[in-house]
Write an enzyme that holds these catalytic residues in place. Sequence first.
Site, short mmCIF file in Angstrom:
data_model
loop_
_atom_site.label_atom_id
_atom_site.label_comp_id
_atom_site.label_asym_id
_atom_site.label_seq_id
_atom_site.Cartn_x
_atom_site.Cartn_y
_atom_site.Cartn_z
N GLY A 151 0.72 -1.23 -0.17
CA GLY A 151 0.13 -0.02 0.06
C GLY A 151 0.71 1.19 0.15
O GLY A 151 0.70 2.23 0.56
N ALA A 173 1.67 3.64 -1.98
CA ALA A 173 1.28 4.84 -2.42
C ALA A 173 0.21 5.49 -1.59
O ALA A 173 -0.41 6.68 -1.85
CB ALA A 173 0.61 4.82 -3.94
N ARG A 186 -15.33 -3.61 11.22
CA ARG A 186 -14.21 -4.44 10.88
C ARG A 186 -14.85 -5.61 9.93
O ARG A 186 -14.27 -6.10 8.98
CB ARG A 186 -13.44 -5.09 12.07
N GLN A 213 -0.56 -12.27 -0.02
CA GLN A 213 0.62 -11.77 0.46
C GLN A 213 1.46 -13.03 1.40
O GLN A 213 2.50 -12.98 1.16
CB GLN A 213 0.41 -10.50 1.16
N GLY A 263 -2.99 -3.31 7.82
CA GLY A 263 -4.27 -3.25 7.21
C GLY A 263 -5.49 -4.02 8.08
O GLY A 263 -5.15 -5.11 8.24
N ASP A 275 -3.18 1.73 19.39
CA ASP A 275 -4.17 1.87 20.76
C ASP A 275 -3.21 2.14 21.80
O ASP A 275 -3.73 2.84 22.73
CB ASP A 275 -4.88 0.40 20.74
N HIS A 312 -7.74 -5.41 17.29
CA HIS A 312 -7.85 -4.15 17.04
C HIS A 312 -9.07 -3.80 16.62
O HIS A 312 -9.21 -3.63 15.17
CB HIS A 312 -6.58 -3.88 16.01
#
Length: 332
Positions: free
Chosen positions: A11, A13, A98, A112, A130, A159, A187
């Site tokens: 990610g 950019a 989420r 990935q 992410g 957090d 999270h």
Amino acid sequence: MSEPIRVVVTGAAGQIAYSLLYIIAKGDVFGPNQPLILHLLDIPPMMGVLEGVVMELADCALPLLHGVVPTADPAEAFKDVSAAFLVGAMPRKQGMERKDLLSANVKIFKVQGEALDQHAKKDVKVLVVGNPANTNALVCAKYAPSIPKENFTAMTRLDQNRAQAQIAAKTGVPVANVSNVIIWGNHSSTQVPDASFAKVVKGGKTLSASEAVNNDAWLQNEFIETVQKRGAAVIAARKMSSAMSAAKAAGDHMRSWFLGTEPGKYVSMGVLSDGSYDTPKDVVFSFPVTIENGKWQIVKGLQIGDHYRQLLEATGKELVEERAEAFAIIEA
């Protein structure tokens, strides 16, 4: 100067990466004597934007940055990397939970994971930023069987930083004077910010957070809720999710993992649960950890109060549900 290490940011950019790349390349994460080569991964439509980011990195004239590899090819991006910041994911927008992110993002993290398995160093340290970060990290680990499971972590440092800042503001001390605040669980809005074991240095004395704040009702209610909802509050104000603070937290997380924690202090990381504190096993759960020689250990033996136990149960239940949903999507 040591040999350069290769570090991938996905990610690349995007908003978070825009702050993160500078933090990494100037030496805040891996130390002032560690040269590096940055691998920048993004999707083909973002290559033009990424070109601009590469120009800016060159224009920063950073002595530790020995090379930049911009690419849309996961095989090239993950080749021989020692550290991976998995930032790229469909972003959370206003009104989204989420779970809404799960179906798009688990597929990204499967790909990935496979690329890490085939191309990265076997001791690569992987940080998933992410969202939903905990479950994405679990998916990624599953599809990279040749890399140890403990090398996959999820970011709850943002957090933790938010919680530290809240206590610092409440007690009127610099944020560096607050330590050992814990984030348990996911999270998400079920996370459990816990100041029961936190320390506050005030007026030359080290106090418990309870003594320093002198308001247990605030610590068990408003404090928890403020940290849980902080991400949503930022989105409501900025109309975009946290970027600068998320980048700083990602750098903090990886720095602690590579360089270790200070004696007597611990940090929060989403790691594969071994069932400590009656949490569900085989989910990525945020625990307090200490780190030495690049290896994290869950802090054991903390006495958890009943108020927090119930909250830990709820966040654990959410992670078990997310895990089931994620693998149902992948296997469909």
